[in-house]
Enzyme design. Structure first.
Site, PDB file in Angstrom:
ATOM      1  N   PHE A   2      -9.448   2.828   8.416  1.00  0.00           N
ATOM      2  CA  PHE A   2      -8.557   1.669   8.354  1.00  0.00           C
ATOM      3  C   PHE A   2      -7.437   1.884   9.357  1.00  0.00           C
ATOM      4  O   PHE A   2      -6.621   2.788   9.189  1.00  0.00           O
ATOM      5  CB  PHE A   2      -7.963   1.432   6.951  1.00  0.00           C
ATOM      6  CG  PHE A   2      -7.091   0.201   6.938  1.00  0.00           C
ATOM      7  CD1 PHE A   2      -7.641  -1.052   6.715  1.00  0.00           C
ATOM      8  CD2 PHE A   2      -5.737   0.287   7.224  1.00  0.00           C
ATOM      9  CE1 PHE A   2      -6.846  -2.199   6.752  1.00  0.00           C
ATOM     10  CE2 PHE A   2      -4.937  -0.863   7.268  1.00  0.00           C
ATOM     11  CZ  PHE A   2      -5.493  -2.101   7.034  1.00  0.00           C
TER      12      PHE A   2
ATOM     13  N   LYS B  28       4.744   2.482   8.981  1.00  0.00           N
ATOM     14  CA  LYS B  28       5.085   2.490   7.566  1.00  0.00           C
ATOM     15  C   LYS B  28       6.422   3.190   7.264  1.00  0.00           C
ATOM     16  O   LYS B  28       7.469   2.594   7.471  1.00  0.00           O
ATOM     17  CB  LYS B  28       3.917   3.069   6.762  1.00  0.00           C
ATOM     18  CG  LYS B  28       2.692   2.129   6.831  1.00  0.00           C
ATOM     19  CD  LYS B  28       1.722   2.272   5.702  1.00  0.00           C
ATOM     20  CE  LYS B  28       0.766   1.079   5.669  1.00  0.00           C
ATOM     21  NZ  LYS B  28      -0.577   1.351   6.124  1.00  0.00           N
TER      22      LYS B  28
ATOM     23  N   ASP C 195      -3.991   8.945  13.586  1.00  0.00           N
ATOM     24  CA  ASP C 195      -3.309   7.811  12.951  1.00  0.00           C
ATOM     25  C   ASP C 195      -2.666   8.343  11.670  1.00  0.00           C
ATOM     26  O   ASP C 195      -3.327   8.476  10.637  1.00  0.00           O
ATOM     27  CB  ASP C 195      -4.302   6.682  12.655  1.00  0.00           C
ATOM     28  CG  ASP C 195      -3.620   5.482  11.987  1.00  0.00           C
ATOM     29  OD1 ASP C 195      -2.464   5.622  11.524  1.00  0.00           O
ATOM     30  OD2 ASP C 195      -4.253   4.404  11.908  1.00  0.00           O
TER      31      ASP C 195
HETATM   32  C1  LIG Z   1      -1.342   0.547   7.035  1.00  0.00           C
HETATM   33  C2  LIG Z   1      -2.117   1.255   8.104  1.00  0.00           C
HETATM   34  C3  LIG Z   1      -2.247   0.711   9.392  1.00  0.00           C
HETATM   35  C4  LIG Z   1      -1.745  -0.674   9.744  1.00  0.00           C
HETATM   36  O1  LIG Z   1      -0.375  -0.809   9.590  1.00  0.00           O
HETATM   37  P1  LIG Z   1       0.271  -2.289   9.511  1.00  0.00           P
HETATM   38  O2  LIG Z   1       1.744  -2.034   9.573  1.00  0.00           O
HETATM   39  O3  LIG Z   1      -0.171  -2.895   8.218  1.00  0.00           O
HETATM   40  O4  LIG Z   1      -0.248  -3.033  10.692  1.00  0.00           O
HETATM   41  C5  LIG Z   1      -2.910   1.461  10.334  1.00  0.00           C
HETATM   42  N1  LIG Z   1      -3.419   2.663  10.058  1.00  0.00           N
HETATM   43  C6  LIG Z   1      -3.304   3.227   8.827  1.00  0.00           C
HETATM   44  C7  LIG Z   1      -3.872   4.587   8.585  1.00  0.00           C
HETATM   45  C8  LIG Z   1      -2.673   2.522   7.810  1.00  0.00           C
HETATM   46  O5  LIG Z   1      -2.604   3.057   6.583  1.00  0.00           O
END
Ligand SMILES: *Cc1c(COP(=O)(O)O)cnc(C)c1O
Length: 391
Positions: free
Chosen positions: A131, A245, A216
């Site tokens: 994700f 985040k 990520d």
């Molecule tokens: C939440 C998330 C994203 C996307 O972040 P947004 O601010 O919602 O665009 C990307 N990678 C990971 C691992 C995430 O948990």
């Protein structure tokens, strides 16, 4: 939900009016313990006093300049974040997805300009179950049909390999590969921790073959797992971190790609940008977030409370409870619940009735990821509520 709302979410029927620390209050005055923490955007809890004070101070100075002009917090923010990451250069954006897009552009330019990959043929290797956000390019290399359905045609140039499989990863990396993009722990997939040694092997393979390793850490980073970065658990330093985040302290969105000078210098004026990226208000809050992380207190707390969390959850997984598996690291867990006691959604509804807000994923997984400021007493109470709805 009524009315003018687009139904791209199926929220629990709670309407929050105020919040503090690990607790939220709804419009009827009922209090709930927050076990989701905004998908880890709220690692420092709701309205952390130092973060709110930083935002309020900055509201009285300047909030937005655009990158057409400079502002006095931009360079300090980049310097402080680079330093926290042990890196050299920071490119700020707003949301996580934008930072992932930025990392993709970084890797492709790096492949063409530094590695010498023929134009428009670069490949990025990612993992099944990933994700990385919701843009068309990103959902294009997701294998979640719900996230993709109806949104094609998709961007080419991505290959998926099973998460945790070193051989598959090694086989997928070739002369055209710009980067391997991985979540060190897959959050949305259900808090999937890769087998020991996987990240270290991914590091070895990418280093040997001249490929960027991009972590990520949008959800796994900034304290959640008991370390500043989840990669640290395997002693791995990637070529680039993607952050988001919690970087905005639960106050506002700010994300970033953090890497070496050599990698980030592929960008030249005009080649990439964002109107709001790195704005003064976001930088003010993020600088305070970095200062909080520098104390080490939040990482320590996640490690200590996480040990207790996993000890108690292991008892659920090993005992006669309708729990089929528990995974996670630090103050972060995925609890797979047997369908016999209900869907993940139903469990979350029952938890809500007991004053605990949690979110299911993939049908039967409940995630436990409270703000890192949760008290041990509250954590223990939340786990008692979980046992209550399961038993
Ligand atoms: C939440 C998330 C994203 C996307 O972040 P947004 O601010 O919602 O665009 C990307 N990678 C990971 C691992 C995430 O948990």
């Amino acid at each position: 939900m009524d009315d003018a709302t687009v139904h791209n979410y199926h929220p629990l029927p709670v309407v929050i009016e105020s919040a503090e620390g690990a607790w939220v209050t709804d419009t009827a005055g009922r209090r709930y313990l927050d076990l989701l923490a905004g998908y880890s955007a709220l690692n420092f809890g709701h309205r952390h006093p130092r973060l709110i004070a930083a935002a309020e101070r900055q509201l009285g100075r300047v909030t937005l300049t655009s990158r057409a002009f400079q502002h006095d917090l931009f360079a300090p923010f980049c310097e402080q974040l680079a330093d926290l990451c042990g890196m050299e250069a920071v490119l700020p954006m707003n949301t996580g997805a934008e930072a992932v897009e930025t990392a993709i552009k970084t890797a492709r330019r790096w492949a063409y300009r530094v590695k010498g990959v023929p134009a428009d043929t670069a490949k990025i290797v990612a993992a099944r179950g990933n994700f990385h956000g919701r843009t068309t390019t990103i959902v294009g290399f997701s294998d979640d049909e719900e996230a993709r359905d109806g949104f094609g045609p998709f961007t080419p140039g991505f290959e998926l390999v099973p998460y945790g499989d070193v051989e598959a990863l090694s086989a997928a990396v070739d002369d055209r590969t710009a980067a391997v993009l991985l979540e060190p722990i897959q959050g949305e997939a259900g808090v999937i921790v890769p087998p020991p040694g996987y990240l270290a092997e991914a590091r070895r393979i990418t280093e040997e073959r001249g490929v960027l390793l991009i972590a990520d850490e949008i959800q796994s980073g900034l304290g959640r797992t008991g370390r500043t970065f989840a990669c640290e658990h395997e002693g791995v330093v990637p070529d680039a971190y993607i952050l988001g985040k919690a970087l905005g302290g639960g106050v506002l969105p700010i994300s970033a790609v953090v890497s070496s000078r050599a990698v980030m210098d592929v960008f030249t004026p005009g080649s990439h940008g964002s109107t709001f990226g790195g704005n003064p208000l976001a930088c003010a809050v993020a600088l305070e977030v970095i200062a909080l992380l520098r104390t080490g207190a939040y990482q320590r707390r996640a490690a200590e409370l996480g040990a207790r969390l996993h000890r108690e959850l292991a008892e659920l997984a090993d005992g006669d409870w309708p729990v089929t598996a528990v995974r996670g690291r630090g103050l972060w867990a995925g609890v797979d619940v047997s369908p016999a006691v209900g869907t993940g959604r139903e469990i979350c509804e029952r938890l809500m009735a007991r004053g605990v807000l949690a979110k299911d994923t993939h049908g039967s997984t409940i995630r436990v990821a409270p703000p890192l400021v949760i008290s041990e007493e509250d954590l223990s109470w939340a786990l008692a509520q979980l046992r209550g709805v399961l038993g």
